[in-house]
Design a protein around this motif. Structure first.
Motif, PDB file in Angstrom:
ATOM      1  N   HIS A  35       0.640  -1.371  -0.041  1.00  0.00           N
ATOM      2  CA  HIS A  35      -0.149   0.039   0.322  1.00  0.00           C
ATOM      3  C   HIS A  35       1.028   1.435  -0.140  1.00  0.00           C
ATOM      4  O   HIS A  35       0.286   2.194   0.022  1.00  0.00           O
ATOM      5  N   ASP A  36       2.123   1.072   0.393  1.00  0.00           N
ATOM      6  CA  ASP A  36       3.094   2.669   0.191  1.00  0.00           C
ATOM      7  C   ASP A  36       4.180   2.372  -0.184  1.00  0.00           C
ATOM      8  O   ASP A  36       5.160   2.659   0.782  1.00  0.00           O
ATOM      9  N   ARG A  37       4.366   1.860  -1.393  1.00  0.00           N
ATOM     10  CA  ARG A  37       5.906   2.287  -1.590  1.00  0.00           C
ATOM     11  C   ARG A  37       6.948   3.461  -1.964  1.00  0.00           C
ATOM     12  O   ARG A  37       8.195   3.813  -1.095  1.00  0.00           O
ATOM     13  N   GLU A  38       5.826   4.114  -1.307  1.00  0.00           N
ATOM     14  CA  GLU A  38       6.686   6.401  -1.593  1.00  0.00           C
ATOM     15  C   GLU A  38       7.205   5.990  -0.377  1.00  0.00           C
ATOM     16  O   GLU A  38       8.200   6.611   0.427  1.00  0.00           O
ATOM     17  N   GLY A  39       6.468   5.507   0.746  1.00  0.00           N
ATOM     18  CA  GLY A  39       6.270   5.763   1.552  1.00  0.00           C
ATOM     19  C   GLY A  39       7.747   4.460   2.762  1.00  0.00           C
ATOM     20  O   GLY A  39       8.699   5.580   3.453  1.00  0.00           O
ATOM     21  N   ALA A  40       7.861   3.657   2.002  1.00  0.00           N
ATOM     22  CA  ALA A  40       8.996   2.421   1.752  1.00  0.00           C
ATOM     23  C   ALA A  40      10.173   3.393   1.828  1.00  0.00           C
ATOM     24  O   ALA A  40      10.886   3.699   2.276  1.00  0.00           O
ATOM     25  N   GLN A  41      10.342   3.857   0.227  1.00  0.00           N
ATOM     26  CA  GLN A  41      11.530   4.760   0.045  1.00  0.00           C
ATOM     27  C   GLN A  41      11.467   6.048   0.706  1.00  0.00           C
ATOM     28  O   GLN A  41      12.712   6.680   0.749  1.00  0.00           O
ATOM     29  N   LEU A  42      10.504   6.722   1.238  1.00  0.00           N
ATOM     30  CA  LEU A  42      10.767   8.396   2.505  1.00  0.00           C
ATOM     31  C   LEU A  42      11.480   6.991   3.183  1.00  0.00           C
ATOM     32  O   LEU A  42      12.119   8.318   3.996  1.00  0.00           O
ATOM     33  N   LEU A  43      11.121   6.060   3.626  1.00  0.00           N
ATOM     34  CA  LEU A  43      11.510   5.863   5.002  1.00  0.00           C
ATOM     35  C   LEU A  43      13.310   5.941   4.558  1.00  0.00           C
ATOM     36  O   LEU A  43      14.273   5.688   5.961  1.00  0.00           O
ATOM     37  N   ALA A  44      13.485   5.028   4.169  1.00  0.00           N
ATOM     38  CA  ALA A  44      14.696   4.677   3.698  1.00  0.00           C
ATOM     39  C   ALA A  44      15.998   5.977   3.077  1.00  0.00           C
ATOM     40  O   ALA A  44      16.557   5.714   4.155  1.00  0.00           O
TER      41      ALA A  44
ATOM     42  N   GLN B  41      21.130   1.325   8.905  1.00  0.00           N
ATOM     43  CA  GLN B  41      21.163   1.627   7.869  1.00  0.00           C
ATOM     44  C   GLN B  41      20.970   0.108   6.909  1.00  0.00           C
ATOM     45  O   GLN B  41      20.921   0.112   5.663  1.00  0.00           O
ATOM     46  N   LEU B  42      21.397  -0.685   7.525  1.00  0.00           N
ATOM     47  CA  LEU B  42      20.425  -1.908   6.981  1.00  0.00           C
ATOM     48  C   LEU B  42      19.145  -1.801   6.417  1.00  0.00           C
ATOM     49  O   LEU B  42      18.478  -2.701   5.873  1.00  0.00           O
ATOM     50  N   LEU B  43      17.579  -1.317   7.797  1.00  0.00           N
ATOM     51  CA  LEU B  43      16.950  -1.500   7.410  1.00  0.00           C
ATOM     52  C   LEU B  43      15.906  -0.331   6.303  1.00  0.00           C
ATOM     53  O   LEU B  43      16.067  -0.652   5.050  1.00  0.00           O
ATOM     54  N   ALA B  44      17.079   0.714   5.395  1.00  0.00           N
ATOM     55  CA  ALA B  44      17.278   1.861   5.000  1.00  0.00           C
ATOM     56  C   ALA B  44      17.994   1.164   3.683  1.00  0.00           C
ATOM     57  O   ALA B  44      17.212   0.750   2.613  1.00  0.00           O
ATOM     58  N   ARG B  45      19.158   0.182   3.442  1.00  0.00           N
ATOM     59  CA  ARG B  45      18.856  -1.167   1.979  1.00  0.00           C
ATOM     60  C   ARG B  45      18.035  -2.125   1.921  1.00  0.00           C
ATOM     61  O   ARG B  45      17.238  -2.085   1.019  1.00  0.00           O
ATOM     62  N   SER B  46      17.971  -2.704   2.858  1.00  0.00           N
ATOM     63  CA  SER B  46      17.180  -3.107   2.372  1.00  0.00           C
ATOM     64  C   SER B  46      15.277  -3.130   2.354  1.00  0.00           C
ATOM     65  O   SER B  46      14.189  -4.212   1.530  1.00  0.00           O
ATOM     66  N   LEU B  47      14.957  -1.612   2.314  1.00  0.00           N
ATOM     67  CA  LEU B  47      13.724  -0.863   2.607  1.00  0.00           C
ATOM     68  C   LEU B  47      14.055  -1.055   0.762  1.00  0.00           C
ATOM     69  O   LEU B  47      13.122  -0.873  -0.343  1.00  0.00           O
ATOM     70  N   GLN B  48      14.872  -0.261   0.230  1.00  0.00           N
ATOM     71  CA  GLN B  48      15.257   0.112  -1.505  1.00  0.00           C
ATOM     72  C   GLN B  48      15.461  -1.168  -1.876  1.00  0.00           C
ATOM     73  O   GLN B  48      14.781  -1.352  -3.055  1.00  0.00           O
ATOM     74  N   ASP B  49      16.064  -2.404  -1.493  1.00  0.00           N
ATOM     75  CA  ASP B  49      16.240  -3.693  -1.786  1.00  0.00           C
ATOM     76  C   ASP B  49      14.240  -4.167  -2.566  1.00  0.00           C
ATOM     77  O   ASP B  49      14.465  -4.871  -3.191  1.00  0.00           O
ATOM     78  N   ALA B  50      14.211  -4.242  -1.169  1.00  0.00           N
ATOM     79  CA  ALA B  50      12.791  -4.924  -1.654  1.00  0.00           C
ATOM     80  C   ALA B  50      11.503  -4.245  -2.205  1.00  0.00           C
ATOM     81  O   ALA B  50      10.662  -4.641  -2.898  1.00  0.00           O
ATOM     82  N   VAL B  51      11.501  -2.653  -2.438  1.00  0.00           N
ATOM     83  CA  VAL B  51      10.625  -2.162  -2.791  1.00  0.00           C
ATOM     84  C   VAL B  51      11.257  -1.833  -4.608  1.00  0.00           C
ATOM     85  O   VAL B  51      10.180  -1.992  -6.085  1.00  0.00           O
TER      86      VAL B  51
END
Lengths: 196, 196
Positions: A35-44, B41-51
């Motif tokens: 539901h919120d891939r934009e939020g995921a990228q923002l969080l990253a 940093q791990l979370l940031a990378r994981s978010l980007q990878d997953a998205v």
């Protein structure tokens, strides 16, 4: 499953957040991806920015992006009073009262020998240095009224009093707006002892 | 405060996680920056990878990194049985039982008119297409036994039955290991009606 490797990695990474177990982590990952891939990228991006830019104030140890935080730089603040708090959130709570115009020292934690957190970890030497700078007249201990917060306050008070500094503690007592019938006995006992 | 801009942004970004309010978000940001920058940093990378890598299986709609997920590709699974579940977590629960060897269709949600979630959003047309492929003999509705899950099951059942497909629903009844005295009345009533 090998075809969801990055999803599994994300769930593991989310579990490093405090208070997040495996079910919450799965729910968060599902929500972000569905539901919120934009939020995921923002969080990253926010995580990376914060990690690279946030550091500790050279004077009070709180989070800041500069060398010295805005509160420590503010010339309108009363440098003769130094409030010692556990976290930036506690500092923010004191600020919201509008009743304190002095400066702060943020321990960024509390003494907790069982968890291996000693005086060095809460910046005790820096606090002593700051409190002994000749400007500070009073150190107000505003650590939490928990077992660990009280211990921390006690240890700091001993160290500072040994150096001849004036040390006070936030008053214990009955919270504003409460009825005695519903206040716990320990609090009433303290309020009796500290009556004025 | 302007000197904690990236910290404030991080707190706002964390609030987009489901179930995370402003206090939890502050606690998370504090924890990551103070105690676990590596985790941040791990979370940031994981978010980007997953998205960037996770998409939906072309056949069953679940999360996968390939075109078709591992379950849909597995030739040992019984293609004549299709279980319809709400989320990958529900699919995982069914898988853990070891009692189902068929294939899945994952709705990635449930019908919820009040939230604007209609048949299109749960891939209804894809489900009908998949169920009408000539191989599927039985569609097992395994949506949750909540109001929305039941509604979703009902709507799907109607649509599939109209096309002459065999549609079943997970049995309602008394949970394994429970004592009747402590089971809610609705469940006992269902178990009575569905007795066998």
């Amino acid at each position: 499953m090998s075809d969801t490797h990055s999803l599994d990695t994300l769930v593991q990474a989310l579990r490093r957040l405090p208070g997040v177990g495996v079910r919450s982590a799965q729910r968060m990952a599902f929500h972000l991806l569905q539901h919120d891939r934009e939020g995921a990228q923002l969080l990253a991006r926010s995580l990376q920015d914060a990690v690279s830019q946030v550091r500790h104030c050279a004077l009070c140890h709180t989070f800041t992006e500069g060398e010295v935080c805005a509160t420590c730089q503010d010339p309108r603040r009363d440098a003769s009073k130094l409030a010692v708090v556990e976290t930036p959130a506690d500092q923010a709570a004191l600020e919201r009262t509008g009743a304190f115009k002095g400066r702060y020292f943020v321990l960024m934690g509390k003494l907790s020998p069982l968890d291996g957190v000693g005086p060095r970890d809460i910046g005790m030497h820096k606090l002593i240095e700051r409190a002994s700078d000749g400007t500070v007249q009073e150190v107000i201990l505003a650590t939490n009224f928990t077992a660990e917060g009280e211990t921390t306050a006690h240890v700091i008070a001993q160290a500072l009093k040994n150096r001849g500094l004036t040390v006070t503690r936030l008053a214990r007592g009955v919270p504003a707006g409460s009825e005695l019938e519903y206040v716990d006995l320990g609090t009433i006992a303290h309020a009796l002892v500290d009556r004025r």
